[in-house]
Design an enzyme around this catalytic site. Sequence first.
Site, PDB file in Angstrom:
ATOM      1  N   MET A  95       0.854  -1.190   0.000  1.00 11.22           N
ATOM      2  CA  MET A  95       0.000   0.000   0.000  1.00 11.22           C
ATOM      3  C   MET A  95       0.892   1.243   0.000  1.00 11.22           C
ATOM      4  SD  MET A  95      -3.423  -0.943   2.025  1.00 11.22           S
ATOM      5  CE  MET A  95      -2.845  -0.731   3.687  1.00 11.22           C
ATOM      6  N   LEU A 135       6.757   2.965   1.355  1.00 10.37           N
ATOM      7  CA  LEU A 135       7.674   1.821   1.427  1.00 10.37           C
ATOM      8  C   LEU A 135       8.848   2.080   2.372  1.00 10.37           C
ATOM      9  CD1 LEU A 135       7.719   0.866  -2.374  1.00 10.37           C
ATOM     10  CD2 LEU A 135       6.194   0.043  -0.564  1.00 10.37           C
ATOM     11  N   GLY A 193      11.492  -2.888   5.227  1.00 15.61           N
ATOM     12  CA  GLY A 193      10.744  -4.152   5.313  1.00 15.61           C
ATOM     13  C   GLY A 193      10.247  -4.550   3.925  1.00 15.61           C
ATOM     14  N   HIS A 194       9.631  -3.596   3.218  1.00 15.43           N
ATOM     15  CA  HIS A 194       9.167  -3.880   1.845  1.00 15.43           C
ATOM     16  C   HIS A 194      10.357  -4.222   0.936  1.00 15.43           C
ATOM     17  CE1 HIS A 194       5.873  -1.018   3.182  1.00 15.43           C
ATOM     18  NE2 HIS A 194       5.184  -2.069   2.797  1.00 15.43           N
ATOM     19  N   LYS A 243       5.340  -9.864   9.303  1.00 13.27           N
ATOM     20  CA  LYS A 243       4.811  -8.861  10.239  1.00 13.27           C
ATOM     21  C   LYS A 243       3.283  -8.954  10.332  1.00 13.27           C
ATOM     22  CE  LYS A 243       4.592  -4.311  11.730  1.00 13.27           C
ATOM     23  NZ  LYS A 243       3.612  -3.694  10.816  1.00 13.27           N
ATOM     24  N   ARG A 253       3.264   2.960   9.258  1.00 12.82           N
ATOM     25  CA  ARG A 253       2.604   3.817  10.250  1.00 12.82           C
ATOM     26  C   ARG A 253       3.598   4.457  11.228  1.00 12.82           C
ATOM     27  NH1 ARG A 253      -1.534  -0.202   9.531  1.00 12.82           N
ATOM     28  NH2 ARG A 253      -3.516   0.813   9.084  1.00 12.82           N
TER      29      ARG A 253
END
Length: 282
Positions: free
Chosen positions: A30, A33, A36-37, A151, A189
């Site tokens: 979404m 980025l 982690g992405h 996650k 977030r």
Amino acid sequence: MKTYKTVAGLRRNLAKEMAKGKTIGFVPTMGALHQGHMSLIKLAVQENDITVCSVFVNPTQFNEKEDLDKYPRTLERDAEMLKENGCHYLFAPGPKAVYPDGAEKSVDLDISALTQHMEGPNRPGHFEGVVQVVHRLLEIVEPDQLYMGQKDFQQFSIIAHMLKTLQMKTKLRVCPIIREADGLAMSSRNVRLKPSIRKRSTILYEALTYIKDNIHKKSPKTLEKKGLEMVSIADFKPEYLKIVDGYTLEPIKDSKDHSYIVACTAVWAGEVRLIDNMILVG
Ligand code: PAF
């Protein structure tokens, strides 16, 4: 890297790649980025000829409009990061391209057994929305391999269930959680955390680590209680902290009876909802 906003544009090019026998790896996101992405992108690049990443803030998986409105949108920066990490195609559609006939049509799949606990009761309709969008994106991209992060433990478990039940050809690859140096799990977030709260957000990692260290020494019930106490510091409100079987996502009574165990938590850190998990056994 090429960017497409329409299904037709992306499909035309992917069809050419497939005709040449190229394998396709797909990372749905979404946006907003982070590293982690990028761990998913890097693995997809390593394991496939062509890597496709989608950036689509899917409205059907948000149960609170405010959360949807506040979700960070950073497409230009996202595109830069993807390019730097070797992604070949960025698919950045709008809702009309993803849901040309409206977003009402859902996927015929029973996910009730996997949504009884944790995120399910706290976010009604969320996983139905995730299943709907991932199913639709898989229909568009037709990847050989799909890359998702550990996650969102419940999310990837539900997608694994979808792939298996609907006998879809795509294989799921799950990548470990990537953490900041102090232990906080990376999340889009996190940028919304106020500095004083950000500093103390490591408490989720500390509670999960405590549980892991004690999983064979104390009962799951005692550990859940202790974990909840640990994350209940000022400004922090836990929604749940559960120790569950990693396959069924059902709470467990005794760690000796299970070969795959995970602790999952969701905590409001000020106005930001954080989730995290840790595999305890398996
Ligand atoms: O994990 C996410 O970012 C989303 O739930 C996903 C899988 C991209 C579907 O919108």
